[in-house]
Design a protein around this motif. Structure first.
Motif, mmCIF file in Angstrom:
data_model
loop_
_atom_site.group_PDB
_atom_site.id
_atom_site.type_symbol
_atom_site.label_atom_id
_atom_site.label_comp_id
_atom_site.label_asym_id
_atom_site.label_seq_id
_atom_site.Cartn_x
_atom_site.Cartn_y
_atom_site.Cartn_z
ATOM 1 N N ILE A 306 0.873 -1.176 0.000
ATOM 2 C CA ILE A 306 0.000 0.000 0.000
ATOM 3 C C ILE A 306 0.909 1.224 0.000
ATOM 4 O O ILE A 306 1.600 1.481 0.989
ATOM 5 C CB ILE A 306 -0.934 0.016 1.219
ATOM 6 N N PRO A 307 0.935 2.023 -1.067
ATOM 7 C CA PRO A 307 1.940 3.093 -1.149
ATOM 8 C C PRO A 307 1.600 4.364 -0.392
ATOM 9 O O PRO A 307 2.495 5.073 0.078
ATOM 10 C CB PRO A 307 2.024 3.364 -2.653
ATOM 11 N N GLN A 308 0.340 4.726 -0.256
ATOM 12 C CA GLN A 308 -0.009 6.005 0.326
ATOM 13 C C GLN A 308 -1.413 5.908 0.926
ATOM 14 O O GLN A 308 -2.140 4.933 0.641
ATOM 15 C CB GLN A 308 0.048 7.125 -0.715
ATOM 16 N N PRO A 309 -1.769 6.915 1.750
ATOM 17 C CA PRO A 309 -1.052 8.099 2.233
ATOM 18 C C PRO A 309 -0.008 7.738 3.276
ATOM 19 O O PRO A 309 0.014 6.617 3.783
ATOM 20 C CB PRO A 309 -2.166 8.954 2.836
ATOM 21 N N THR A 310 0.831 8.710 3.600
ATOM 22 C CA THR A 310 1.958 8.451 4.481
ATOM 23 C C THR A 310 1.957 9.429 5.648
ATOM 24 O O THR A 310 1.131 10.342 5.740
ATOM 25 C CB THR A 310 3.274 8.573 3.707
ATOM 26 N N LEU A 311 2.922 9.237 6.534
ATOM 27 C CA LEU A 311 3.109 10.133 7.664
ATOM 28 C C LEU A 311 3.401 11.552 7.200
ATOM 29 O O LEU A 311 2.931 12.528 7.807
ATOM 30 C CB LEU A 311 4.246 9.604 8.542
ATOM 31 N N TRP A 312 4.157 11.674 6.117
ATOM 32 C CA TRP A 312 4.495 12.997 5.605
ATOM 33 C C TRP A 312 3.247 13.731 5.118
ATOM 34 O O TRP A 312 3.118 14.942 5.306
ATOM 35 C CB TRP A 312 5.516 12.852 4.482
ATOM 36 N N ASP A 313 2.308 13.010 4.499
ATOM 37 C CA ASP A 313 1.053 13.625 4.077
ATOM 38 C C ASP A 313 0.260 14.145 5.279
ATOM 39 O O ASP A 313 -0.349 15.215 5.226
ATOM 40 C CB ASP A 313 0.203 12.625 3.290
ATOM 41 N N TYR A 314 0.266 13.376 6.358
ATOM 42 C CA TYR A 314 -0.467 13.821 7.550
ATOM 43 C C TYR A 314 0.168 15.064 8.155
ATOM 44 O O TYR A 314 -0.536 16.001 8.571
ATOM 45 C CB TYR A 314 -0.499 12.683 8.564
ATOM 46 N N LEU A 315 1.489 15.106 8.190
ATOM 47 C CA LEU A 315 2.152 16.275 8.778
ATOM 48 C C LEU A 315 1.978 17.511 7.914
ATOM 49 O O LEU A 315 1.849 18.628 8.436
ATOM 50 C CB LEU A 315 3.633 15.968 8.984
ATOM 51 N N LEU A 316 1.982 17.359 6.593
ATOM 52 C CA LEU A 316 1.834 18.509 5.703
ATOM 53 C C LEU A 316 0.400 18.995 5.598
ATOM 54 O O LEU A 316 0.165 20.147 5.205
ATOM 55 C CB LEU A 316 2.348 18.162 4.303
ATOM 56 N N SER A 317 -0.572 18.131 5.920
ATOM 57 C CA SER A 317 -1.971 18.550 5.782
ATOM 58 C C SER A 317 -2.340 19.610 6.815
ATOM 59 O O SER A 317 -3.195 20.468 6.545
ATOM 60 C CB SER A 317 -2.895 17.335 5.945
ATOM 61 N N GLY A 318 -1.724 19.573 7.989
ATOM 62 C CA GLY A 318 -2.046 20.547 9.023
ATOM 63 C C GLY A 318 -3.386 20.336 9.676
ATOM 64 O O GLY A 318 -3.834 21.182 10.457
ATOM 65 N N GLU A 319 -4.064 19.228 9.386
ATOM 66 C CA GLU A 319 -5.367 18.970 9.985
ATOM 67 C C GLU A 319 -5.189 18.549 11.440
ATOM 68 O O GLU A 319 -4.294 17.780 11.773
ATOM 69 C CB GLU A 319 -6.109 17.887 9.203
ATOM 70 N N GLN A 320 -6.072 19.019 12.296
ATOM 71 C CA GLN A 320 -6.018 18.701 13.714
ATOM 72 C C GLN A 320 -7.340 18.144 14.220
ATOM 73 O O GLN A 320 -7.515 17.978 15.420
ATOM 74 C CB GLN A 320 -5.667 19.962 14.528
ATOM 75 N N GLY A 321 -8.270 17.853 13.316
ATOM 76 C CA GLY A 321 -9.575 17.345 13.722
ATOM 77 C C GLY A 321 -9.487 15.929 14.251
ATOM 78 O O GLY A 321 -8.471 15.245 14.136
ATOM 79 N N PRO A 322 -10.600 15.445 14.849
ATOM 80 C CA PRO A 322 -10.584 14.092 15.408
ATOM 81 C C PRO A 322 -10.423 12.995 14.367
ATOM 82 O O PRO A 322 -9.905 11.936 14.668
ATOM 83 C CB PRO A 322 -11.942 13.997 16.127
ATOM 84 N N GLY A 323 -10.863 13.235 13.128
ATOM 85 C CA GLY A 323 -10.772 12.203 12.110
ATOM 86 C C GLY A 323 -9.634 12.398 11.134
ATOM 87 O O GLY A 323 -9.528 11.654 10.155
#
Length: 509
Positions: A306-323
């Motif tokens: 499974i290639p993506q999404p990755t940790l880097w995508d989560y850090l760059l998204s800037g989202e802080q919501g519960p989901g």
């Protein structure tokens, strides 16, 4: 393959850190202070016949405390251990208070303070048949005279037919219930009716206790209930009690198999692990999360296919919501959820800080995750060090080669310097017959939790993005399943219950 017995490494890699003159900081402080005190005494205006022997005695005592080392420990350290042992409260065999029946008129005269109820319960012998019958009659008469309580009556254990030597005793205590559910409205009257029906015609509840002085087996009807019984579903789906368990595999040597073992273990726990929120609830699969925190060479994505999404995508998204975290985690067909590592190598300070990792771990634990499996890099960076400090179990991966054994020594030394020695266990990966690591484990002071034999099916499964432990059919898959059973004992094959005779207990596991 050649034996490793001829390869030796220097012992004492985890020895004390010396400051100067071969002494640790406490011993060096004592020696220096003793020397200064001896010098002060020698230059004091006291008579030479007193000050010189006193100065020599102080200097000799300070030198002995620092340099004399019986059994590898300095006298200062031995003194500290003795003082701590003397100051630590300890428990020993208690003395039960006894009463003497000798005296005028046969009246008992107390010779000590009244003993607690639990002590009397342990001391009293089982009564005979007639005595229990008389006691039961008296208690029944008293119960009829007492007014009925407002709440629902509590079920009481009643006496059952006894043997002559009185091996079955009546215990007037409420039964122990694990994780009781609160009764719903309207169920209180039903419970009272059921208990009244049980008192009229139900089977008596008994407790069978083996006498320590007797060595005969239980009665036939009791023994029939204790013979081997088929395992129930509760044996493989227990009630999960406790916090999230954090597990990681570590080695300072790249290519030891950390990622493979972490991925196999996480998927196996998610696919086969079962639990119950309460004793009466249906079995549910374990919630397992796999975090790829190898910032330089993340390969969990390749292992799962499974290639993506990755940790880097989560850090760059800037989202802080519960989901937001759930949207960046992938779910493997086994049921394991994974946060994949970055696709490119990241240097230190590239946005992945221990605080962000701690936030991710906190969210997963609040989400009800039972097991967190970390895949970390072969380094001791800030993120890896935080994970190692937060983990409950650290499996040091050891390959049975000269370089692999040397790496195990270095990894153990580094982890013990971080104060993580109590968490360490060892996994031998790609083991071949004829390799003896007893001497290595003796030097390391640890034990081998699992030995994963060399199996080409592991490489085949990795190339096909499959989980070898779920497919089975090989010695490596069986060894990984055994490792998972150590992490979550409910995965072990349930053993048949054994007879309690002749030792009065059954063997578990």
């Amino acid at each position: 393959m050649a034996s490793l017995t001829a390869v030796h490494f220097a012992d004492g890699f985890d020895g004390p850190d010396t400051v100067a003159l071969g002494l640790e900081a406490p011993e060096l402080s004592v020696v220096v202070c003793g020397g200064l005190l001896a010098s002060a005494i020698a230059h004091s205006p006291v008579a030479a016949g007193i000050r010189l022997p006193a100065a020599a005695l102080v200097a000799a005592l300070a030198a002995a405390l620092g340099w004399v080392r019986p059994r590898g420990r300095s006298l200062l350290r031995w003194g500290w251990l003795v003082a701590r042992f003397a100051a630590t409260p300890r428990t020993g065999a208690g003395v039960l208070a006894a009463t003497s029946e000798e005296g005028d008129g046969g009246a008992g005269e107390a010779t000590a303070e009244p003993e607690p109820a639990w002590a009397r319960w342990l001391r009293e012998e089982a009564p005979g048949r007639d005595e229990v019958a008389d006691t039961a009659a008296v208690e029944a008469e008293a119960a009829r005279e007492r007014p009925a309580p407002a709440a629902a009556p509590r079920r009481r254990r009643r006496a059952a037919p006894l043997a002559d030597d009185g091996e079955t005793v009546e215990v007037d205590r409420p039964p122990i219930v694990l994780l009781p559910e609160p009764p719903e409205e309207g169920d209180e009257d039903d419970g009272a009716a059921e208990e009244a029906e049980d008192d009229d015609g139900g089977e008596p509840a008994t407790i069978v206790a083996f006498s320590r002085r007797s060595a005969r087996p239980p009665e036939p009807e009791v023994a029939e209930a204790l013979v081997e019984a088929p395992p129930s579903t509760a044996d493989v789906a227990p009630v999960f009690v406790g916090a999230t368990r954090r597990i990681t595999f570590f080695s300072l040597n790249g290519g030891a198999g950390r990622t493979t073992l972490a991925t196999e273990l996480a998927c196996l726990l998610a696919a086969r692990g079962r639990h119950r929120p309460t004793p009466d609830a249906p079995a549910r699969p374990l919630r397992v999360a796999l975090l790829d925190l190898d910032l330089r060479s993340a390969t969990v994505a390749v292992r799962l296919g499974i290639p993506q999404p990755t940790l880097w995508d989560y850090l760059l998204s800037g989202e802080q919501g519960p989901g937001s975290l759930d949207r960046h985690m992938v779910t493997h067909p086994s049921g394991a959820r994974a946060l994949l590592g970055p696709p490119k190598p990241l240097g230190q300070g590239a946005g992945v800080e221990p605080a962000r990792v701690a936030e991710i771990v906190h969210r997963l634990e609040c989400d009800g995750t039972h097991f967190l499996v970390f895949d970390v890099g072969a380094d001791l960076g800030a993120v890896t060090t935080w994970v190692l400090s937060a983990a409950h179990d650290i499996f040091v991966v050891l390959t049975p080669t000269a370089s692999g054994v040397q790496d195990a020594y270095r990894s153990t030394e580094a982890l013990r310097r971080l104060g993580l020695g109590s968490k360490l266990r060892y996994v031998v990966n790609r083991a071949r017959p004829g390799i003896d690591l007893d001497e290595v484990m003796g030097d390391l002071g640890g034990h081998i939790a699992a030995t994963i034999p060399f199996d080409p099916r592991i490489e085949e499964a990795e190339n096909a993005h499959r989980i070898a432990a779920l497919e089975g059919g090989g010695p490596a898959a069986e060894a990984i399943a055994g490792l998972a059973a150590q992490v979550y004992p409910a995965l072990a094959a349930p053993a048949a219950r054994r007879r309690l005779w002749p030792f009065g207990r059954r063997r578990v596991g």
